[in-house]
Write a protein that holds these residues in place. Sequence first.
Motif, mmCIF file in Angstrom:
data_model
loop_
_atom_site.group_PDB
_atom_site.id
_atom_site.type_symbol
_atom_site.label_atom_id
_atom_site.label_comp_id
_atom_site.label_asym_id
_atom_site.label_seq_id
_atom_site.Cartn_x
_atom_site.Cartn_y
_atom_site.Cartn_z
ATOM 1 N N ARG A 16 17.761 14.103 3.950
ATOM 2 C CA ARG A 16 16.815 13.149 4.545
ATOM 3 C C ARG A 16 15.586 13.856 5.104
ATOM 4 O O ARG A 16 14.466 13.330 5.041
ATOM 5 C CB ARG A 16 17.510 12.346 5.644
ATOM 6 N N GLU A 17 15.784 15.045 5.657
ATOM 7 C CA GLU A 17 14.643 15.825 6.140
ATOM 8 C C GLU A 17 13.685 16.124 4.995
ATOM 9 O O GLU A 17 12.463 16.035 5.149
ATOM 10 C CB GLU A 17 15.138 17.134 6.770
ATOM 11 N N VAL A 18 14.263 16.478 3.849
ATOM 12 C CA VAL A 18 13.422 16.693 2.672
ATOM 13 C C VAL A 18 12.705 15.393 2.300
ATOM 14 O O VAL A 18 11.529 15.401 1.933
ATOM 15 C CB VAL A 18 14.268 17.203 1.481
ATOM 16 N N GLY A 19 13.426 14.277 2.416
ATOM 17 C CA GLY A 19 12.825 12.985 2.109
ATOM 18 C C GLY A 19 11.635 12.671 2.999
ATOM 19 O O GLY A 19 10.596 12.204 2.511
ATOM 20 N N PHE A 20 11.758 12.942 4.282
ATOM 21 C CA PHE A 20 10.634 12.702 5.191
ATOM 22 C C PHE A 20 9.442 13.594 4.840
ATOM 23 O O PHE A 20 8.288 13.142 4.880
ATOM 24 C CB PHE A 20 11.068 12.944 6.640
ATOM 25 N N ASP A 21 9.711 14.842 4.484
ATOM 26 C CA ASP A 21 8.621 15.738 4.087
ATOM 27 C C ASP A 21 7.991 15.284 2.771
ATOM 28 O O ASP A 21 6.783 15.433 2.560
ATOM 29 C CB ASP A 21 9.141 17.175 3.950
ATOM 30 N N LEU A 22 8.822 14.722 1.891
ATOM 31 C CA LEU A 22 8.306 14.211 0.625
ATOM 32 C C LEU A 22 7.394 13.014 0.865
ATOM 33 O O LEU A 22 6.339 12.887 0.235
ATOM 34 C CB LEU A 22 9.475 13.825 -0.280
ATOM 35 N N ILE A 23 7.794 12.129 1.770
ATOM 36 C CA ILE A 23 6.936 10.982 2.105
ATOM 37 C C ILE A 23 5.611 11.463 2.679
ATOM 38 O O ILE A 23 4.539 10.924 2.367
ATOM 39 C CB ILE A 23 7.654 10.052 3.100
ATOM 40 N N LYS A 24 5.682 12.487 3.508
ATOM 41 C CA LYS A 24 4.463 13.047 4.081
ATOM 42 C C LYS A 24 3.537 13.571 2.982
ATOM 43 O O LYS A 24 2.320 13.375 3.033
ATOM 44 C CB LYS A 24 4.849 14.174 5.048
ATOM 45 N N LEU A 25 4.128 14.197 1.964
ATOM 46 C CA LEU A 25 3.323 14.721 0.853
ATOM 47 C C LEU A 25 2.755 13.579 0.008
ATOM 48 O O LEU A 25 1.605 13.646 -0.451
ATOM 49 C CB LEU A 25 4.181 15.645 -0.012
ATOM 50 N N LEU A 26 3.554 12.546 -0.195
ATOM 51 C CA LEU A 26 3.067 11.396 -0.955
ATOM 52 C C LEU A 26 1.898 10.722 -0.244
ATOM 53 O O LEU A 26 0.931 10.284 -0.887
ATOM 54 C CB LEU A 26 4.204 10.391 -1.172
ATOM 55 N N ARG A 27 1.975 10.645 1.058
ATOM 56 C CA ARG A 27 0.862 10.066 1.816
ATOM 57 C C ARG A 27 -0.372 10.963 1.752
ATOM 58 O O ARG A 27 -1.507 10.478 1.738
ATOM 59 C CB ARG A 27 1.290 9.836 3.265
ATOM 60 N N PHE A 28 -0.134 12.269 1.706
ATOM 61 C CA PHE A 28 -1.237 13.222 1.532
ATOM 62 C C PHE A 28 -1.958 12.953 0.215
ATOM 63 O O PHE A 28 -3.199 12.891 0.159
ATOM 64 C CB PHE A 28 -0.679 14.657 1.559
ATOM 65 N N VAL A 29 -1.183 12.762 -0.854
ATOM 66 C CA VAL A 29 -1.780 12.488 -2.157
ATOM 67 C C VAL A 29 -2.494 11.136 -2.140
ATOM 68 O O VAL A 29 -3.608 11.002 -2.656
ATOM 69 C CB VAL A 29 -0.709 12.506 -3.263
ATOM 70 N N ASP A 30 -1.871 10.148 -1.526
ATOM 71 C CA ASP A 30 -2.440 8.803 -1.505
ATOM 72 C C ASP A 30 -3.786 8.768 -0.793
ATOM 73 O O ASP A 30 -4.752 8.183 -1.291
ATOM 74 C CB ASP A 30 -1.457 7.845 -0.830
ATOM 75 N N ILE A 31 -3.857 9.413 0.349
ATOM 76 C CA ILE A 31 -5.104 9.361 1.114
ATOM 77 C C ILE A 31 -6.213 10.133 0.411
ATOM 78 O O ILE A 31 -7.379 9.754 0.437
ATOM 79 C CB ILE A 31 -4.883 9.866 2.561
ATOM 80 N N ASN A 32 -5.845 11.202 -0.304
ATOM 81 C CA ASN A 32 -6.854 11.945 -1.059
ATOM 82 C C ASN A 32 -7.290 11.181 -2.305
ATOM 83 O O ASN A 32 -8.470 11.192 -2.662
ATOM 84 C CB ASN A 32 -6.312 13.326 -1.445
ATOM 85 N N ALA A 33 -6.342 10.517 -2.957
ATOM 86 C CA ALA A 33 -6.696 9.687 -4.112
ATOM 87 C C ALA A 33 -7.637 8.562 -3.682
ATOM 88 O O ALA A 33 -8.611 8.239 -4.376
ATOM 89 C CB ALA A 33 -5.441 9.112 -4.752
ATOM 90 N N THR A 34 -7.352 7.974 -2.523
ATOM 91 C CA THR A 34 -8.231 6.933 -1.991
ATOM 92 C C THR A 34 -9.615 7.490 -1.706
ATOM 93 O O THR A 34 -10.632 6.860 -2.014
ATOM 94 C CB THR A 34 -7.625 6.346 -0.706
ATOM 95 N N GLY A 35 -9.661 8.693 -1.124
ATOM 96 C CA GLY A 35 -10.943 9.327 -0.827
ATOM 97 C C GLY A 35 -11.761 9.583 -2.075
ATOM 98 O O GLY A 35 -12.986 9.373 -2.097
ATOM 99 N N VAL A 36 -11.095 10.029 -3.137
ATOM 100 C CA VAL A 36 -11.805 10.284 -4.394
ATOM 101 C C VAL A 36 -12.361 8.979 -4.959
ATOM 102 O O VAL A 36 -13.522 8.911 -5.383
ATOM 103 C CB VAL A 36 -10.863 10.959 -5.421
ATOM 104 N N ARG A 37 -11.542 7.942 -4.959
ATOM 105 C CA ARG A 37 -12.017 6.644 -5.474
ATOM 106 C C ARG A 37 -13.219 6.149 -4.675
ATOM 107 O O ARG A 37 -14.202 5.651 -5.225
ATOM 108 C CB ARG A 37 -10.897 5.605 -5.399
ATOM 109 N N LYS A 38 -13.128 6.276 -3.374
ATOM 110 C CA LYS A 38 -14.183 5.744 -2.518
ATOM 111 C C LYS A 38 -15.483 6.520 -2.676
ATOM 112 O O LYS A 38 -16.560 5.935 -2.682
ATOM 113 C CB LYS A 38 -13.730 5.740 -1.059
ATOM 114 N N ILE A 39 -15.383 7.833 -2.815
ATOM 115 C CA ILE A 39 -16.614 8.605 -2.941
ATOM 116 C C ILE A 39 -17.256 8.355 -4.297
ATOM 117 O O ILE A 39 -18.483 8.354 -4.436
ATOM 118 C CB ILE A 39 -16.354 10.119 -2.699
ATOM 119 N N LEU A 40 -16.437 8.112 -5.322
ATOM 120 C CA LEU A 40 -16.986 7.750 -6.630
ATOM 121 C C LEU A 40 -17.723 6.411 -6.547
ATOM 122 O O LEU A 40 -18.830 6.262 -7.077
ATOM 123 C CB LEU A 40 -15.864 7.665 -7.670
ATOM 124 N N LYS A 41 -17.116 5.443 -5.879
ATOM 125 C CA LYS A 41 -17.752 4.134 -5.740
ATOM 126 C C LYS A 41 -19.028 4.226 -4.905
ATOM 127 O O LYS A 41 -20.020 3.549 -5.170
ATOM 128 C CB LYS A 41 -16.780 3.142 -5.106
#
Length: 696
Positions: A104-129
């Motif tokens: 589960r500890e690994v799972g929490f760290d994985l969620i943290k990494l997924l959110r890292f990717v999500d927020i950066n993907a959002t940033g890329v989309r927004k700066i392109l727009k």
Amino acid sequence: MVNFGKRLMVDQVEEWKGYYINYKLMKKMLKQYVEQTQNGGKDREQVLKEFSRILDDQIERIVLFLLQQQGRLASRIEELGEQRTAILEQYDISQVSQLRDAYREVGFDLIKLLRFVDINATGVRKILKKFDKRFGYKFTDYYVTTRANHPYSQLQQVFKQVGIVAVVGALSRNLEYLQHHEGSFVSIYDHPAVTLKDPIIDQVNHAVQKLTHATNFMQFLGQHALIVQEDGQSGSEDLVDDQNYHFMSLMLNLVNTFLYMVNTYIIVPTADDYAVSLGAAATVCGIIIGSMAVAQVFSSVYFSAWSNRSYFRPLVFSSIMLFFGNLLYALAYDLNSLIVLLIGRLLCGLGSARAVNRRYISDCVPLKMRLQASAGFVSASALGMACGPALAGFLQIKFKIYSLNFNQSTLPGWVMCIAWLIYLLWLWLTFKEPEHFSKSVVNKQSSESGHQGNTNLEEGLAQPLLIGRERNQDENSEDNDDSEVASENSHEPATSIASAYRLLTPSVKAQLLIYFMLKYAMEILLSESSVVTTYYFSWSTSAVAIFLAILGLTVLPVNAIVGSYITNLFEDRQILLASEVMVLIGIITSFRFTPHYSIPQYVISALITFVFAEVLEGVNLSLLSRVMSSRLSRGTYNGGLLSTEAGTLARVIADATITAAGYLGTDLLLNVTLLPPLVICIASIAATLYTYNTLY
């Protein structure tokens, strides 16, 4: 509304601070480039190349860090796997719980990494727009074309996470294994029906689906309702708890949805015969069917506003209007009045409470059940669409009571009149008005993208994922953070149709055009089916009813296939373009090219048109939810309302086209009515190609 820059500051992991997209720097550079091009210091081509290199550097830093973190997680899972092997060998049950906590500890760290990717993907989309907004719609097209399709694409690493998904799979399998068996060590694949879900697995899967846009049938179906799904809300923050949730009230909303769809389509097989019996041409069926849609243009607005204050009263009003509307429809035969018939259909359209039905699910159903309720809404619409014509096929009887005639033309009105009366009594006795009407609830959950949006199957059925508030406000915002300190007005929803229109980008306009086209094509197909099949094939009313019912029954199976498989294999924009081409093929093959028009040609072309229009509607609304401004996700004049009005307008024009074409003769009706959707379909394909790389 929190803009992206503030969200980035709040949500980022402190120790990873140096690896997020430097959104503030990118905005600053963009502002400098605007000034330089305005002053003649640099041309746009030079700016495009320089900004591309800056964005490349940002993405490369994100990707390399992401790969490092993936490797660390993989190593930890591998170490835990060795421990699990040792436990199996020693059969040490006492260590299972401890090992599960480690996973589960690994799972929490994985969620943290997924959110890292999500927020950066959002940033890329927004700066392109944001770049597109400053320099015209060219940069996203160039950047996506050159970066996303390259074999060494780092941009794809941000948006399509194969490596992370592999880590998710390993974690999920091991954690489910330990949780379910508690040391019995029987393979989870031996008993899939009783496999238990760990909360951390649910969170991981939700994060992955949000990041990759992966979907399943339930999500795909639920998206057709355009009902807000709060992505970032935890159970403790849910505005509707289980105690305040009232199941019977939800059922009444779904029954209202079902009955309204039955009411819409029950007259289609017999509308032409009814028109003839009243002394009008058979093609006047277009006006009879379309008059209901005319009234819906207005009802979608006032019902949405009314649902800010109550759900019970608008539902009662809706039932009363539909009762009297069907009563007038049934009595028009004995009164020999086409005017009475049309007034009855207008009253039915004014009773369209679909905005209330959607709003109730969004505001009054607990978050954990909202997806199922949204899917139930769409399923009720699909079932009603199929049951309406089928029921008309059973009403092929004729009798008289006193001076009232009951026949295939009037019985649909009488049956629906009784149905709405029973529903009204049921509603009055069992509906429970929600207790949480407050300004905060209205403000938070009436991002009413679907509250009135997309009128259902007729106006909203074909469509994959629920609109997420977080996606709307982060991925699709173009105006939220035009400056570091944005004015409050920049966050306000549109206050009129005109102000909403000014927020439309070429991408949004293209999606609305596509929605208009598919609704136009479907309405032409359905509304003129009785006239066309009677003229060319001498079909009876029962045969027409069966044909229309079969078309309606394709909705759920088609969405099951697309939602469970197709959307996970291809990008939405790819499915969108392919579906448009297939709709075009369906329209072309529907034309009568020779004097002999065969049943196989008509049936096959109708199935192609209808089925792919369903698919198209789904991906169309999915893309619309991602490309529109966040200011169009809230308020009365939102993106959902715009799509509803586009679809309703298409239906009205299509039905009017059928009646107008009738003056040229039934022999020309088919080809004349197919010309407008053919032209609009070609235009929509051109618009899709023009905006294709902005749909990323």
